[in-house]
Design a protein around this motif. Structure first.
Motif, PDB file in Angstrom:
ATOM      1  N   ALA A   9      50.037  63.440  48.963  1.00 15.43           N
ATOM      2  CA  ALA A   9      49.457  62.458  48.041  1.00 15.43           C
ATOM      3  C   ALA A   9      50.536  61.545  47.460  1.00 15.43           C
ATOM      4  CB  ALA A   9      48.705  63.173  46.926  1.00 15.43           C
ATOM      5  N   VAL A  10      51.691  62.118  47.137  1.00 12.75           N
ATOM      6  CA  VAL A  10      52.798  61.312  46.627  1.00 12.75           C
ATOM      7  C   VAL A  10      53.246  60.314  47.695  1.00 12.75           C
ATOM      8  CG1 VAL A  10      55.228  61.383  45.917  1.00 12.75           C
ATOM      9  CG2 VAL A  10      53.602  63.002  44.936  1.00 12.75           C
ATOM     10  N   ARG A  11      53.388  60.793  48.930  1.00 17.84           N
ATOM     11  CA  ARG A  11      53.807  59.915  50.035  1.00 17.84           C
ATOM     12  C   ARG A  11      52.782  58.792  50.243  1.00 17.84           C
ATOM     13  NH1 ARG A  11      58.381  58.496  51.985  1.00 17.84           N
ATOM     14  NH2 ARG A  11      57.556  57.168  50.470  1.00 17.84           N
ATOM     15  N   ALA A  12      51.487  59.121  50.222  1.00 12.08           N
ATOM     16  CA  ALA A  12      50.432  58.113  50.403  1.00 12.08           C
ATOM     17  C   ALA A  12      50.461  57.093  49.270  1.00 12.08           C
ATOM     18  CB  ALA A  12      49.067  58.785  50.488  1.00 12.08           C
ATOM     19  N   TRP A  13      50.681  57.565  48.045  1.00 11.90           N
ATOM     20  CA  TRP A  13      50.740  56.685  46.882  1.00 11.90           C
ATOM     21  C   TRP A  13      51.908  55.711  47.019  1.00 11.90           C
ATOM     22  CZ3 TRP A  13      54.340  57.380  42.560  1.00 11.90           C
ATOM     23  CH2 TRP A  13      54.090  56.526  41.493  1.00 11.90           C
ATOM     24  N   LEU A  14      53.079  56.228  47.396  1.00  9.06           N
ATOM     25  CA  LEU A  14      54.246  55.364  47.576  1.00  9.06           C
ATOM     26  C   LEU A  14      54.031  54.379  48.722  1.00  9.06           C
ATOM     27  CD1 LEU A  14      57.079  57.995  47.065  1.00  9.06           C
ATOM     28  CD2 LEU A  14      56.452  56.143  45.501  1.00  9.06           C
ATOM     29  N   ILE A  19      56.552  51.296  48.498  1.00  9.69           N
ATOM     30  CA  ILE A  19      57.781  51.700  47.814  1.00  9.69           C
ATOM     31  C   ILE A  19      58.456  52.801  48.617  1.00  9.69           C
ATOM     32  CG2 ILE A  19      58.710  52.829  45.754  1.00  9.69           C
ATOM     33  CD1 ILE A  19      56.440  51.524  44.169  1.00  9.69           C
ATOM     34  N   ASP A  20      59.744  52.621  48.853  1.00 11.71           N
ATOM     35  CA  ASP A  20      60.559  53.646  49.510  1.00 11.71           C
ATOM     36  C   ASP A  20      61.676  54.002  48.530  1.00 11.71           C
ATOM     37  OD1 ASP A  20      61.497  55.397  51.429  1.00 11.71           O
ATOM     38  OD2 ASP A  20      62.633  53.860  52.495  1.00 11.71           O
ATOM     39  N   PRO A  21      61.471  55.027  47.724  1.00 11.58           N
ATOM     40  CA  PRO A  21      62.431  55.316  46.655  1.00 11.58           C
ATOM     41  C   PRO A  21      63.793  55.757  47.194  1.00 11.58           C
ATOM     42  CG  PRO A  21      60.891  57.130  46.876  1.00 11.58           C
ATOM     43  CD  PRO A  21      60.422  56.036  47.793  1.00 11.58           C
ATOM     44  N   GLU A  22      64.842  55.322  46.486  1.00 10.13           N
ATOM     45  CA  GLU A  22      66.184  55.787  46.816  1.00 10.13           C
ATOM     46  C   GLU A  22      66.376  57.213  46.329  1.00 10.13           C
ATOM     47  OE1 GLU A  22      69.327  53.175  45.607  1.00 10.13           O
ATOM     48  OE2 GLU A  22      68.155  51.409  46.123  1.00 10.13           O
ATOM     49  N   TRP A  38      61.212  68.543  50.354  1.00  9.60           N
ATOM     50  CA  TRP A  38      62.366  68.591  51.259  1.00  9.60           C
ATOM     51  C   TRP A  38      61.900  68.795  52.697  1.00  9.60           C
ATOM     52  CZ3 TRP A  38      64.464  72.558  54.276  1.00  9.60           C
ATOM     53  CH2 TRP A  38      65.717  72.276  54.808  1.00  9.60           C
ATOM     54  N   GLN A  39      60.958  69.710  52.905  1.00 11.89           N
ATOM     55  CA  GLN A  39      60.434  69.957  54.250  1.00 11.89           C
ATOM     56  C   GLN A  39      59.736  68.717  54.805  1.00 11.89           C
ATOM     57  OE1 GLN A  39      58.010  73.437  53.564  1.00 11.89           O
ATOM     58  NE2 GLN A  39      59.684  74.833  54.063  1.00 11.89           N
ATOM     59  N   ASP A  40      59.126  67.933  53.926  1.00  6.73           N
ATOM     60  CA  ASP A  40      58.437  66.708  54.343  1.00  6.73           C
ATOM     61  C   ASP A  40      59.397  65.520  54.435  1.00  6.73           C
ATOM     62  OD1 ASP A  40      56.104  68.171  54.417  1.00  6.73           O
ATOM     63  OD2 ASP A  40      55.384  67.464  52.466  1.00  6.73           O
ATOM     64  N   ARG A  41      60.679  65.783  54.265  1.00  9.02           N
ATOM     65  CA  ARG A  41      61.742  64.766  54.364  1.00  9.02           C
ATOM     66  C   ARG A  41      61.568  63.614  53.373  1.00  9.02           C
ATOM     67  NH1 ARG A  41      64.598  65.935  59.262  1.00  9.02           N
ATOM     68  NH2 ARG A  41      63.396  67.353  60.529  1.00  9.02           N
ATOM     69  N   HIS A  42      61.115  63.967  52.174  1.00  7.84           N
ATOM     70  CA  HIS A  42      61.020  62.967  51.110  1.00  7.84           C
ATOM     71  C   HIS A  42      62.431  62.521  50.759  1.00  7.84           C
ATOM     72  CE1 HIS A  42      58.816  61.049  47.812  1.00  7.84           C
ATOM     73  NE2 HIS A  42      59.922  61.234  47.130  1.00  7.84           N
ATOM     74  N   PRO A  43      62.658  61.218  50.639  1.00  8.00           N
ATOM     75  CA  PRO A  43      64.028  60.723  50.451  1.00  8.00           C
ATOM     76  C   PRO A  43      64.618  61.004  49.071  1.00  8.00           C
ATOM     77  CG  PRO A  43      62.475  58.911  50.328  1.00  8.00           C
ATOM     78  CD  PRO A  43      61.687  60.134  50.715  1.00  8.00           C
ATOM     79  N   GLY A  44      65.920  61.281  49.075  1.00 16.35           N
ATOM     80  CA  GLY A  44      66.716  61.324  47.851  1.00 16.35           C
ATOM     81  C   GLY A  44      66.297  62.312  46.797  1.00 16.35           C
ATOM     82  N   LEU A  45      65.948  63.522  47.182  1.00 20.52           N
ATOM     83  CA  LEU A  45      65.523  64.504  46.189  1.00 20.52           C
ATOM     84  C   LEU A  45      66.688  64.978  45.335  1.00 20.52           C
ATOM     85  CD1 LEU A  45      63.082  66.821  48.140  1.00 20.52           C
ATOM     86  CD2 LEU A  45      62.526  65.130  46.407  1.00 20.52           C
ATOM     87  N   ALA A  65      68.467  48.109  31.575  1.00 19.75           N
ATOM     88  CA  ALA A  65      69.077  47.453  32.737  1.00 19.75           C
ATOM     89  C   ALA A  65      68.042  46.838  33.673  1.00 19.75           C
ATOM     90  CB  ALA A  65      69.933  48.468  33.503  1.00 19.75           C
ATOM     91  N   GLY A  66      66.766  47.128  33.430  1.00 20.43           N
ATOM     92  CA  GLY A  66      65.721  46.607  34.304  1.00 20.43           C
ATOM     93  C   GLY A  66      65.595  47.371  35.613  1.00 20.43           C
ATOM     94  N   TRP A  67      66.139  48.585  35.643  1.00 20.31           N
ATOM     95  CA  TRP A  67      66.079  49.412  36.854  1.00 20.31           C
ATOM     96  C   TRP A  67      64.879  50.348  36.850  1.00 20.31           C
ATOM     97  CZ3 TRP A  67      71.424  51.382  38.845  1.00 20.31           C
ATOM     98  CH2 TRP A  67      72.256  50.279  39.059  1.00 20.31           C
ATOM     99  N   LEU A  68      64.238  50.482  35.723  1.00 18.88           N
ATOM    100  CA  LEU A  68      63.044  51.315  35.614  1.00 18.88           C
ATOM    101  C   LEU A  68      61.932  50.417  35.121  1.00 18.88           C
ATOM    102  CD1 LEU A  68      61.629  54.081  35.692  1.00 18.88           C
ATOM    103  CD2 LEU A  68      62.415  54.437  33.346  1.00 18.88           C
ATOM    104  N   LEU A  69      60.944  50.226  35.964  1.00 21.43           N
ATOM    105  CA  LEU A  69      59.814  49.375  35.626  1.00 21.43           C
ATOM    106  C   LEU A  69      58.566  50.227  35.530  1.00 21.43           C
ATOM    107  CD1 LEU A  69      60.598  46.454  38.102  1.00 21.43           C
ATOM    108  CD2 LEU A  69      61.264  46.652  35.696  1.00 21.43           C
TER     109      LEU A  69
END
Length: 88
Positions: A9-14, A19-22, A38-45, A65-69
Motif C-alpha cells: 500500500a505504501v509503494r502504491a501510494w508513492l 514519488i521515489d523517496p531518497e 527491506w525485502q520489498d526493496r523499498h529505497p533508503g530505509l 529549509a523547504g525539504w519537508l513539504l
C-alpha cells in the motif's frame, strides 16, 4: 493489514504520487514492517530515532529549509503541527 499488504500500500501510494523517496524512516519498534520493506526493496530505509528533542529539531529544520513539504489534504498532521514543540 499485514506487513506485506501495508508495504504494498505504501509503494502504491508513492507510485500514485509519482514519488521515489531518497529515504524512509521507520519507527524502531516496527521491526517486522522494516524487514518487509527491506525485502520489498523499498529505497533508503533507516530506523528513526524516538528522541523527542532531536525529532522536533529535525522536523523544524526540514520545514524551514523547504525539504519537508506537507500536502494540504493532510488535515490531521496540519492540525497537530502547531502543538509540536518544546514544552517550556
Amino acid at each position: 493489514m499485514t506487513d506485506a499488504q501495508y508495504s504494498a500500500a505504501v509503494r502504491a501510494w508513492l507510485d500514485d504520487l509519482d514519488i521515489d523517496p531518497e529515504g524512509t524512516f521507520v519507527d524502531p519498534s516496527a521491526k517486522s514492517f522494516s524487514t518487509q520493506l527491506w525485502q520489498d526493496r523499498h529505497p533508503g530505509l533507516a530506523r528513526a530515532s524516538n528522541e523527542v528533542d532531536d525529532g522536533i529539531r529535525s522536523v523544524s529544520s526540514l520545514l524551514t529549509a523547504g525539504w519537508l513539504l506537507v500536502y494540504e489534504s493532510s488535515e490531521g498532521l496540519l492540525a497537530e503541527l502547531p502543538g509540536y514543540g518544546w514544552n517550556p
